[in-house]
Scaffold this motif. Sequence first.
Motif, PDB file in Angstrom:
ATOM      1  N   ALA A  22       0.728  -1.362   0.140  1.00  0.00           N
ATOM      2  CA  ALA A  22      -0.022  -0.092  -0.085  1.00  0.00           C
ATOM      3  C   ALA A  22       0.856   1.280  -0.176  1.00  0.00           C
ATOM      4  O   ALA A  22       0.737   2.274  -0.532  1.00  0.00           O
ATOM      5  N   HIS A  23       2.063   1.279   0.843  1.00  0.00           N
ATOM      6  CA  HIS A  23       2.732   2.460   0.711  1.00  0.00           C
ATOM      7  C   HIS A  23       3.577   2.648  -0.488  1.00  0.00           C
ATOM      8  O   HIS A  23       3.517   3.817  -1.074  1.00  0.00           O
ATOM      9  N   LEU A  24       3.987   1.490  -1.386  1.00  0.00           N
ATOM     10  CA  LEU A  24       4.599   1.789  -2.510  1.00  0.00           C
ATOM     11  C   LEU A  24       3.535   2.224  -3.668  1.00  0.00           C
ATOM     12  O   LEU A  24       3.621   3.047  -4.386  1.00  0.00           O
ATOM     13  N   HIS A  25       2.313   1.808  -3.449  1.00  0.00           N
ATOM     14  CA  HIS A  25       1.234   2.302  -4.339  1.00  0.00           C
ATOM     15  C   HIS A  25       1.007   3.818  -4.119  1.00  0.00           C
ATOM     16  O   HIS A  25       0.747   4.584  -5.032  1.00  0.00           O
ATOM     17  N   ASP A  26       0.822   4.299  -3.010  1.00  0.00           N
ATOM     18  CA  ASP A  26       0.487   5.595  -2.497  1.00  0.00           C
ATOM     19  C   ASP A  26       1.652   6.608  -2.954  1.00  0.00           C
ATOM     20  O   ASP A  26       1.424   7.680  -3.380  1.00  0.00           O
ATOM     21  N   LEU A  27       2.966   6.123  -2.731  1.00  0.00           N
ATOM     22  CA  LEU A  27       4.027   7.014  -3.419  1.00  0.00           C
ATOM     23  C   LEU A  27       4.175   6.990  -4.791  1.00  0.00           C
ATOM     24  O   LEU A  27       4.428   8.254  -5.219  1.00  0.00           O
ATOM     25  N   ALA A  28       3.735   5.928  -5.466  1.00  0.00           N
ATOM     26  CA  ALA A  28       3.815   6.135  -7.110  1.00  0.00           C
ATOM     27  C   ALA A  28       2.803   7.043  -7.419  1.00  0.00           C
ATOM     28  O   ALA A  28       2.769   7.732  -8.405  1.00  0.00           O
ATOM     29  N   ASN A  80       8.143   3.080   2.572  1.00  0.00           N
ATOM     30  CA  ASN A  80       7.417   2.934   3.654  1.00  0.00           C
ATOM     31  C   ASN A  80       7.803   4.378   4.662  1.00  0.00           C
ATOM     32  O   ASN A  80       6.897   4.640   5.285  1.00  0.00           O
ATOM     33  N   VAL A  81       9.058   4.774   4.693  1.00  0.00           N
ATOM     34  CA  VAL A  81       9.378   5.710   5.529  1.00  0.00           C
ATOM     35  C   VAL A  81       9.065   7.094   4.716  1.00  0.00           C
ATOM     36  O   VAL A  81       8.326   8.068   5.535  1.00  0.00           O
TER      37      VAL A  81
END
Length: 228
Positions: A22-28, A80-81
Amino acid sequence: MGRIRPDAVLVQAVIAGALSFAHLHDLAAAAGQDGWKAWAYPISVDLLLVAAWRRLRSGGASRLAWCWFVVALVASLGANVATAGFLDLRHPPAWLRFGIAGWPALAFLGGTLLAHTRSAAEAADPAPPADVTPAPAPVPAPVAAAAAEPADRPSEVEIAKVPAAEPRAVPPRPAPTPGPVPAALVDHARKVADEHRARTGDPIDTDTLRTRLGVPPQLADAIAAQLA
Protein backbone atom coordinates in the motif's frame (compact mmCIF):
# COMPACT_ATOMS: atom_id res chain seq x y z
CA MET A 1 -8.83 -33.21 5.21
CA GLY A 2 -6.73 -31.55 7.91
CA ARG A 3 -7.70 -28.27 9.50
CA ILE A 4 -5.82 -25.13 8.44
CA ARG A 5 -4.02 -23.75 11.49
CA PRO A 6 -2.93 -20.08 11.40
CA ASP A 7 0.82 -19.53 11.56
CA ALA A 8 1.99 -16.40 13.39
CA VAL A 9 4.95 -15.92 11.05
CA LEU A 10 2.74 -16.28 7.96
CA VAL A 11 0.16 -13.84 9.32
CA GLN A 12 2.89 -11.35 10.14
CA ALA A 13 4.36 -11.69 6.62
CA VAL A 14 0.96 -11.10 5.00
CA ILE A 15 0.33 -7.99 7.11
CA ALA A 16 3.78 -6.55 6.45
CA GLY A 17 3.53 -7.29 2.73
CA ALA A 18 0.11 -5.63 2.49
CA LEU A 19 1.30 -2.49 4.28
CA SER A 20 4.44 -2.23 2.16
CA PHE A 21 2.38 -2.78 -0.99
CA ALA A 22 0.00 0.00 0.00
CA HIS A 23 2.84 2.42 0.80
CA LEU A 24 4.51 1.81 -2.56
CA HIS A 25 1.19 2.33 -4.32
CA ASP A 26 0.55 5.60 -2.50
CA LEU A 27 4.06 6.87 -3.25
CA ALA A 28 3.79 6.03 -6.95
CA ALA A 29 0.35 7.68 -7.15
CA ALA A 30 1.68 10.81 -5.43
CA ALA A 31 4.56 10.97 -7.96
CA GLY A 32 2.11 11.12 -10.87
CA GLN A 33 1.68 7.41 -11.70
CA ASP A 34 -2.08 6.95 -11.70
CA GLY A 35 -4.34 4.04 -12.54
CA TRP A 36 -2.87 0.57 -13.06
CA LYS A 37 0.68 2.00 -13.12
CA ALA A 38 0.50 2.84 -9.42
CA TRP A 39 -0.41 -0.79 -8.68
CA ALA A 40 2.41 -2.16 -10.87
CA TYR A 41 5.18 -0.39 -8.90
CA PRO A 42 4.86 -2.39 -5.65
CA ILE A 43 4.66 -5.64 -7.64
CA SER A 44 7.87 -4.74 -9.48
CA VAL A 45 9.75 -3.84 -6.27
CA ASP A 46 8.66 -6.99 -4.42
CA LEU A 47 9.44 -9.29 -7.37
CA LEU A 48 12.95 -7.86 -7.69
CA LEU A 49 13.48 -8.31 -3.95
CA VAL A 50 12.32 -11.95 -4.10
CA ALA A 51 14.42 -12.71 -7.22
CA ALA A 52 17.59 -11.34 -5.62
CA TRP A 53 16.95 -13.29 -2.40
CA ARG A 54 16.38 -16.55 -4.30
CA ARG A 55 19.63 -15.99 -6.19
CA LEU A 56 21.48 -15.56 -2.92
CA ARG A 57 19.95 -18.79 -1.56
CA SER A 58 20.61 -20.92 -4.65
CA GLY A 59 23.78 -19.53 -6.19
CA GLY A 60 25.77 -18.51 -3.14
CA ALA A 61 26.74 -14.99 -2.05
CA SER A 62 27.42 -13.02 -5.24
CA ARG A 63 27.96 -9.29 -5.53
CA LEU A 64 25.35 -9.01 -8.28
CA ALA A 65 22.59 -10.58 -6.17
CA TRP A 66 23.55 -8.54 -3.10
CA CYS A 67 23.55 -5.33 -5.16
CA TRP A 68 20.01 -5.80 -6.49
CA PHE A 69 18.76 -7.08 -3.14
CA VAL A 70 19.93 -3.83 -1.52
CA VAL A 71 18.40 -1.72 -4.33
CA ALA A 72 14.98 -3.39 -3.95
CA LEU A 73 15.18 -3.21 -0.16
CA VAL A 74 16.01 0.51 -0.23
CA ALA A 75 13.11 1.13 -2.63
CA SER A 76 10.66 -0.74 -0.40
CA LEU A 77 11.98 0.71 2.85
CA GLY A 78 12.16 4.23 1.41
CA ALA A 79 8.54 4.08 0.31
CA ASN A 80 7.44 3.01 3.77
CA VAL A 81 9.41 5.80 5.45
CA ALA A 82 8.36 8.45 2.89
CA THR A 83 4.68 7.84 3.53
CA ALA A 84 5.10 8.39 7.27
CA GLY A 85 4.91 12.19 6.95
CA PHE A 86 8.54 12.95 6.08
CA LEU A 87 7.51 14.07 2.59
CA ASP A 88 4.64 16.21 1.42
CA LEU A 89 2.96 13.76 -0.96
CA ARG A 90 0.63 16.52 -2.19
CA HIS A 91 3.70 18.34 -3.54
CA PRO A 92 6.34 15.59 -4.12
CA PRO A 93 9.92 16.77 -4.80
CA ALA A 94 11.49 16.50 -8.24
CA TRP A 95 13.96 13.79 -7.20
CA LEU A 96 11.06 11.56 -6.10
CA ARG A 97 9.32 11.99 -9.44
CA PHE A 98 12.64 11.25 -11.17
CA GLY A 99 13.19 8.07 -9.15
CA ILE A 100 9.65 6.76 -9.63
CA ALA A 101 9.80 7.40 -13.39
CA GLY A 102 13.16 5.67 -13.79
CA TRP A 103 12.33 2.62 -11.64
CA PRO A 104 10.82 0.43 -14.43
CA ALA A 105 14.01 0.55 -16.50
CA LEU A 106 16.15 -0.10 -13.40
CA ALA A 107 13.98 -3.06 -12.30
CA PHE A 108 14.00 -4.54 -15.81
CA LEU A 109 17.81 -4.36 -15.92
CA GLY A 110 18.14 -6.00 -12.50
CA GLY A 111 15.71 -8.82 -13.30
CA THR A 112 17.44 -9.53 -16.62
CA LEU A 113 20.90 -9.69 -15.04
CA LEU A 114 19.69 -11.96 -12.24
CA ALA A 115 17.98 -14.32 -14.68
CA HIS A 116 20.77 -14.60 -17.28
CA THR A 117 23.98 -14.38 -15.25
CA ARG A 118 25.57 -17.67 -14.20
CA SER A 119 26.02 -18.23 -10.51
CA ALA A 120 29.36 -18.95 -8.84
CA ALA A 121 28.49 -22.66 -8.47
CA GLU A 122 27.64 -22.99 -12.18
CA ALA A 123 30.85 -21.19 -13.20
CA ALA A 124 32.99 -23.43 -10.97
CA ASP A 125 31.43 -26.64 -12.32
CA PRO A 126 31.18 -26.30 -16.10
CA ALA A 127 29.41 -28.98 -18.08
CA PRO A 128 31.77 -31.64 -19.49
CA PRO A 129 32.49 -31.21 -23.21
CA ALA A 130 30.69 -33.57 -25.53
CA ASP A 131 32.70 -36.48 -26.87
CA VAL A 132 33.23 -35.76 -30.57
CA THR A 133 35.55 -38.71 -31.23
CA PRO A 134 34.21 -40.54 -34.30
CA ALA A 135 33.21 -44.13 -33.77
CA PRO A 136 35.46 -46.72 -35.47
CA ALA A 137 34.16 -48.07 -38.75
CA PRO A 138 32.82 -51.64 -38.57
CA VAL A 139 35.26 -54.28 -39.85
CA PRO A 140 33.83 -57.10 -42.04
CA ALA A 141 33.72 -60.50 -40.40
CA PRO A 142 36.21 -62.27 -42.76
CA VAL A 143 38.73 -59.44 -42.41
CA ALA A 144 38.35 -59.36 -38.63
CA ALA A 145 38.80 -63.14 -38.44
CA ALA A 146 41.91 -62.98 -40.62
CA ALA A 147 43.36 -60.17 -38.47
CA ALA A 148 42.64 -62.07 -35.26
CA GLU A 149 44.25 -65.28 -36.60
CA PRO A 150 48.02 -65.55 -35.78
CA ALA A 151 50.37 -65.25 -38.77
CA ASP A 152 52.33 -68.40 -37.92
CA ARG A 153 49.26 -70.62 -37.71
CA PRO A 154 49.40 -73.36 -40.39
CA SER A 155 46.58 -73.55 -42.87
CA GLU A 156 44.23 -76.52 -43.23
CA VAL A 157 46.00 -77.63 -46.44
CA GLU A 158 49.38 -77.71 -44.68
CA ILE A 159 47.88 -79.66 -41.81
CA ALA A 160 46.44 -82.22 -44.28
CA LYS A 161 49.90 -82.72 -45.91
CA VAL A 162 51.55 -83.69 -42.64
CA PRO A 163 51.67 -87.54 -42.49
CA ALA A 164 50.08 -89.14 -39.53
CA ALA A 165 52.49 -90.60 -37.01
CA GLU A 166 52.62 -94.39 -37.04
CA PRO A 167 51.84 -96.07 -33.75
CA ARG A 168 54.88 -97.65 -32.12
CA ALA A 169 54.75 -101.31 -31.26
CA VAL A 170 54.77 -101.88 -27.55
CA PRO A 171 56.86 -104.94 -26.63
CA PRO A 172 55.06 -107.43 -24.45
CA ARG A 173 55.95 -107.42 -20.83
CA PRO A 174 57.93 -110.50 -19.82
CA ALA A 175 56.20 -112.79 -17.42
CA PRO A 176 57.60 -112.48 -13.95
CA THR A 177 59.82 -115.35 -12.92
CA PRO A 178 58.40 -117.10 -9.87
CA GLY A 179 60.64 -117.37 -6.89
CA PRO A 180 61.41 -120.59 -5.02
CA VAL A 181 58.32 -122.50 -3.95
CA PRO A 182 58.12 -123.16 -0.21
CA ALA A 183 58.41 -126.84 0.72
CA ALA A 184 55.24 -126.75 2.81
CA LEU A 185 53.28 -125.51 -0.20
CA VAL A 186 54.74 -128.26 -2.35
CA ASP A 187 53.77 -130.90 0.22
CA HIS A 188 50.25 -129.52 0.41
CA ALA A 189 50.00 -129.49 -3.39
CA ARG A 190 51.15 -133.12 -3.51
CA LYS A 191 48.40 -134.13 -1.11
CA VAL A 192 45.86 -132.29 -3.25
CA ALA A 193 47.18 -134.03 -6.38
CA ASP A 194 47.09 -137.49 -4.73
CA GLU A 195 43.53 -136.89 -3.57
CA HIS A 196 42.50 -135.83 -7.07
CA ARG A 197 44.11 -138.97 -8.62
CA ALA A 198 42.43 -141.24 -6.06
CA ARG A 199 39.06 -139.65 -6.70
CA THR A 200 39.16 -139.28 -10.49
CA GLY A 201 41.86 -141.72 -11.58
CA ASP A 202 43.58 -138.96 -13.61
CA PRO A 203 46.53 -136.75 -12.72
CA ILE A 204 45.62 -133.24 -11.66
CA ASP A 205 46.06 -130.49 -14.30
CA THR A 206 47.58 -127.09 -13.69
CA ASP A 207 44.31 -125.14 -13.79
CA THR A 208 42.64 -127.41 -11.25
CA LEU A 209 45.73 -127.23 -9.03
CA ARG A 210 45.74 -123.44 -9.23
CA THR A 211 42.06 -123.34 -8.36
CA ARG A 212 42.40 -125.69 -5.42
CA LEU A 213 45.45 -123.91 -4.01
CA GLY A 214 44.31 -120.34 -4.86
CA VAL A 215 47.73 -119.28 -6.20
CA PRO A 216 48.76 -117.25 -9.29
CA PRO A 217 49.26 -119.07 -12.62
CA GLN A 218 53.07 -118.71 -12.56
CA LEU A 219 53.28 -120.23 -9.08
CA ALA A 220 50.89 -122.99 -10.08
CA ASP A 221 53.14 -123.84 -13.06
CA ALA A 222 56.19 -123.97 -10.78
CA ILE A 223 54.40 -126.30 -8.31
CA ALA A 224 53.18 -128.55 -11.14
CA ALA A 225 56.74 -128.77 -12.45
CA GLN A 226 57.95 -130.01 -9.07
CA LEU A 227 55.10 -132.52 -8.78
CA ALA A 228 55.86 -134.08 -12.18
